[in-house]
Design an enzyme around this catalytic site. Structure first.
Site, mmCIF file in Angstrom:
data_model
loop_
_atom_site.group_PDB
_atom_site.id
_atom_site.type_symbol
_atom_site.label_atom_id
_atom_site.label_comp_id
_atom_site.label_asym_id
_atom_site.label_seq_id
_atom_site.Cartn_x
_atom_site.Cartn_y
_atom_site.Cartn_z
ATOM 1 N N SER A 1 4.117 8.093 -3.727
ATOM 2 C CA SER A 1 3.473 7.069 -4.477
ATOM 3 C C SER A 1 2.673 8.144 -5.520
ATOM 4 O O SER A 1 3.304 8.848 -6.229
ATOM 5 C CB SER A 1 2.544 6.157 -3.815
ATOM 6 O OG SER A 1 1.985 5.256 -4.725
ATOM 7 N N ASP B 1 11.128 -1.862 -5.366
ATOM 8 C CA ASP B 1 9.496 -1.206 -5.351
ATOM 9 C C ASP B 1 8.771 -2.165 -6.473
ATOM 10 O O ASP B 1 9.025 -1.940 -7.486
ATOM 11 C CB ASP B 1 9.406 0.146 -5.830
ATOM 12 C CG ASP B 1 8.131 0.592 -5.380
ATOM 13 O OD1 ASP B 1 7.046 -0.162 -5.498
ATOM 14 O OD2 ASP B 1 8.301 2.020 -5.295
ATOM 15 N N HIS C 1 8.407 0.022 -1.836
ATOM 16 C CA HIS C 1 7.575 1.172 -2.265
ATOM 17 C C HIS C 1 7.453 2.049 -0.774
ATOM 18 O O HIS C 1 6.289 1.820 0.198
ATOM 19 C CB HIS C 1 5.948 0.646 -2.470
ATOM 20 C CG HIS C 1 5.352 1.545 -2.897
ATOM 21 N ND1 HIS C 1 5.593 2.218 -3.963
ATOM 22 C CD2 HIS C 1 3.918 2.206 -2.677
ATOM 23 C CE1 HIS C 1 4.694 3.021 -4.443
ATOM 24 N NE2 HIS C 1 3.541 3.150 -3.622
#
Length: 657
Positions: A499, A584, A616
């Site tokens: 991320s 995601d 994600h």
């Protein structure tokens, strides 16, 4: 390094590289030192789901529940009687994991939240602990459900947030746990991101987002009255409501208004006067311990290098003193029955599993129940050492350094492991990624760079509009600190993260190309322009906060472009591994694929893995093990660490593209 100007390509520069003869000597020393490492720990041991986690006790104190893998290695909810280990499985999910679960106060049902399609649209289910009948309490398609409240005085009811009317906002619904009947209770005016119920199970407080990225606290004198704003936090402040007192006259709030750090206060709803209950002048308040029936705060925790508790209620002082002596490491009370006689306590350490205990407040005696991973009890794991250094502009930066077991901390191949968020922080304790890297022979550096939470609002706000700049400089200063300490081999440093940590990896290879020998990016954005454009509909209420802390898409496109690695791939020198989930909802697939295409067009060394059934992050155990096997192979190739051969990888969904 203090106040140094590390410039290259107009911005950065690292320490000078070593001579070839010295580098060759270090490589030889590395081969010798790897032989001194403890036995290789299998990836499956480190990255498989914990044997047990999320332990809870039923409100009546009769049962203990926890999450544990089934025969297919998927996490399910299990149950046992509190006084004997007659463990049996409750749920039977086939593919995707259960995110969280809670006991209902009727003591007959367990509520759990699950993403059945792995696309971010969580649904809420109830399972009867005796019949195992499962009821989908929020069966609507393409609707995201959030649990708001359960209450002992309303044992057959549940308050949930659902974005049925508008994908960008969640209204409050009351669900009957027996019949499944759903009733709309509070409409979201559009800017609420959190709502809080009082002891009468009525929504009387709400946190909203303001157009400038700040937030508001709104209340109702009773549930029939209109909302009125009683507290405002600016975009550089933080605040929220914790809960109401039993009589509904006091609202406990957390905030750093008129203060440097987040503290606990009691707001008198009649006089509007606020009384400070607990605070630390350097660290934000991190944890609270609330009485299960009387609804007041009994203890608070501040996360410094490690978690430290401050007891507010003298009636539990002896209990916390007793708990501190039962087992080493940090402890947290995870749950307790309504009679407040039985506590479930977790002990966390850096070089071993988490141990769970049952503590009897009457006798002050404890019983070890189990650890979350028995396979870790007899392996050699590395210690995690808190560190700190001064950034080039004078900020005190904190972090953690982990050195492999059995070898001296000298000129080691090193992985800079960058946390996601970025508005969270790394903490002390067992971390499977850290132990995996250390066992393979790498020193592991974790840094709470500016913009990380926990260190007060000045430190948090120092990261505003500093993506790809000062936030990254803090990372580079940390790398240089390890080099100056003689710990890291400057020719064998990799950067890795997911991320925001994935974004930091891409920044590292583009903006500081001479620092890193390799990079591993998991679901990291490559272009801040497309990241902002693709913010999910239900994130619109927090878009203002992104605009404030990262950059305004409408007004500052040039700033966002200048911080986007995609436009600087010509600078990349080191090999890059990218992994992405096709589902995601936060960092879209295009974020990975556009930089992969650009790098290949420029003849840059990039490897790409796409997981079609992931979002994600990688939740399916087979996918998780496949990714770490590929990452281990990649790091071993370019940094020289140990590699466990890849085996039994047939059930993953990863596509090498």
């Amino acid at each position: 390094m203090q106040n140094s100007k590390l410039e290259m390509n107009g911005r950065y520069k690292s320490l000078l590289p070593l001579s070839l003869s010295v580098a060759a000597k270090i490589s030889n020393n590395l081969r010798l030192s790897l032989a001194d490492l403890p036995p290789l720990i299998k990836r499956e041991t480190l990255f498989s789901s914990p044997d047990k986690l999320n332990i809870q006790i039923s409100p009546d104190g009769k049962y203990i529940t926890y999450m544990a893998p089934d025969k297919n290695n998927l996490l399910q909810v299990w149950i046992r009687n509190v006084d004997r280990p007659n463990d049996r499985i409750l749920t039977n999910n086939k593919k995707y994991y259960i995110q969280s679960y809670f006991w209902s106060y009727n003591c007959e049902q367990i509520i759990y939240r699950q993403d059945v399609n792995n696309n971010g649209n969580f649904q809420i289910f109830a399972i009867d602990i005796k019949t195992r009948k499962i009821t989908n309490l929020t069966p609507k398609k393409n609707v995201q459900a959030r649990i708001i409240a359960l209450d002992r005085n309303f044992p057959h009811q549940l308050l949930v947030g659902l974005n049925i009317r508008d994908k960008r906002k969640h209204d409050v619904y009351q669900v009957n746990l027996k019949t499944g009947k759903t009733t709309l209770r509070v409409k979201n005016p559009g800017h609420f991101i959190d709502t809080i119920a009082d002891a009468e199970f009525k929504i009387r407080a709400a946190i909203g987002i303001t157009p400038d990225g700040g937030s508001t606290l709104s209340i109702k004198d009773n549930h029939q009255k209109p909302w009125k704003v009683i507290r405002r936090w600016g975009p550089d402040e933080s605040g929220t409501a914790l809960g109401f007192s039993e009589n509904g006259k006091i609202l406990y709030i957390l905030g750093n208004h008129n203060a440097e750090t987040i503290r606990l206060s009691a707001l008198n709803l009649k006089t509007k006067k606020e009384s400070i209950i607990a605070q630390n002048l350097q660290y934000d308040l991190n944890a609270t311990f609330i009485h299960p029936t009387k609804r007041y705060v009994q203890a608070v925790g501040f996360y410094k290098d490690k978690l430290q508790w401050q007891v507010l209620d003298k009636s539990i002082t002896a209990d916390f003193q007793a708990l501190s002596k039962i087992h080493g490491g940090e402890f947290r009370v995870l749950d307790r029955d309504l009679a407040d006689k039985i506590w479930l306590v977790a002990y966390n350490s850096d070089n071993g599993p988490t141990y769970y205990y049952k503590y009897n407040r009457v006798t002050r005696k404890s019983q070890r129940l189990f650890s979350n991973k028995p396979a870790l009890e007899n392996v050699k794991l590395a210690k995690m050492q808190p560190i700190s250094y001064q950034s080039r502009d004078g900020l005190r930066i904190h972090g953690y350094l982990t050195i492999p077991v059995g070898i001296p901390p000298k000129k080691l191949p090193t992985v800079l492991l960058v946390h996601g968020g970025p508005w969270i922080r790394d903490t002390w304790g067992y971390n499977p990624m850290v132990q995996w890297l250390a066992n393979r022979g790498y020193a592991v550096l974790q840094i709470n760079f500016r913009g990380s939470t926990g260190y007060g609002k000045k430190f948090l706000n120092a990261g505003n509009r500093e993506w790809g700049r000062k936030m990254h400089e803090d990372l580079i200063d940390g790398v240089n600190w390890t080099i100056l300490q003689g710990i890291a081999d400057p020719k064998k440093i990799a950067i890795m993260g997911g991320s925001y940590g994935g974004y930091a990896t891409l920044v590292g290879l583009t903006f500081t190309p001479n620092v890193f020998a390799a990079g591993v990016d998991m679901v990291g954005p490559s272009n801040l322009l497309t990241l902002m454009e693709s913010i999910p509909g239900d994130w619109n209420t927090v878009k203002a906060r992104f605009y404030h802390r990262v950059g305004n898409l409408e007004k500052e496109a040039d700033l966002l472009k200048s911080r986007s690695p995609l436009f600087f791939i010509n600078r990349i020198q080191a090999p890059l591994l990218i992994a992405q989930g096709a589902k995601d909802p936060r960092v879209k697939q295009i974020e990975s694929e556009q930089i992969v295409v650009a790098m290949r067009n420029a003849n840059k060394n990039v490897e790409y893995i796409l997981y079609p059934d992931e979002g994600h992050g990688f939740t399916r155990p087979q996918n998780r093990l496949h990714f770490y096997a590929k990452a281990e192979e990649f790091l071993g190739k370019y940094l020289g660490g140990r590699i466990e051969p890849m085996t039994n990888m047939s059930e993953h969904s990863g596509i090498i593209k």
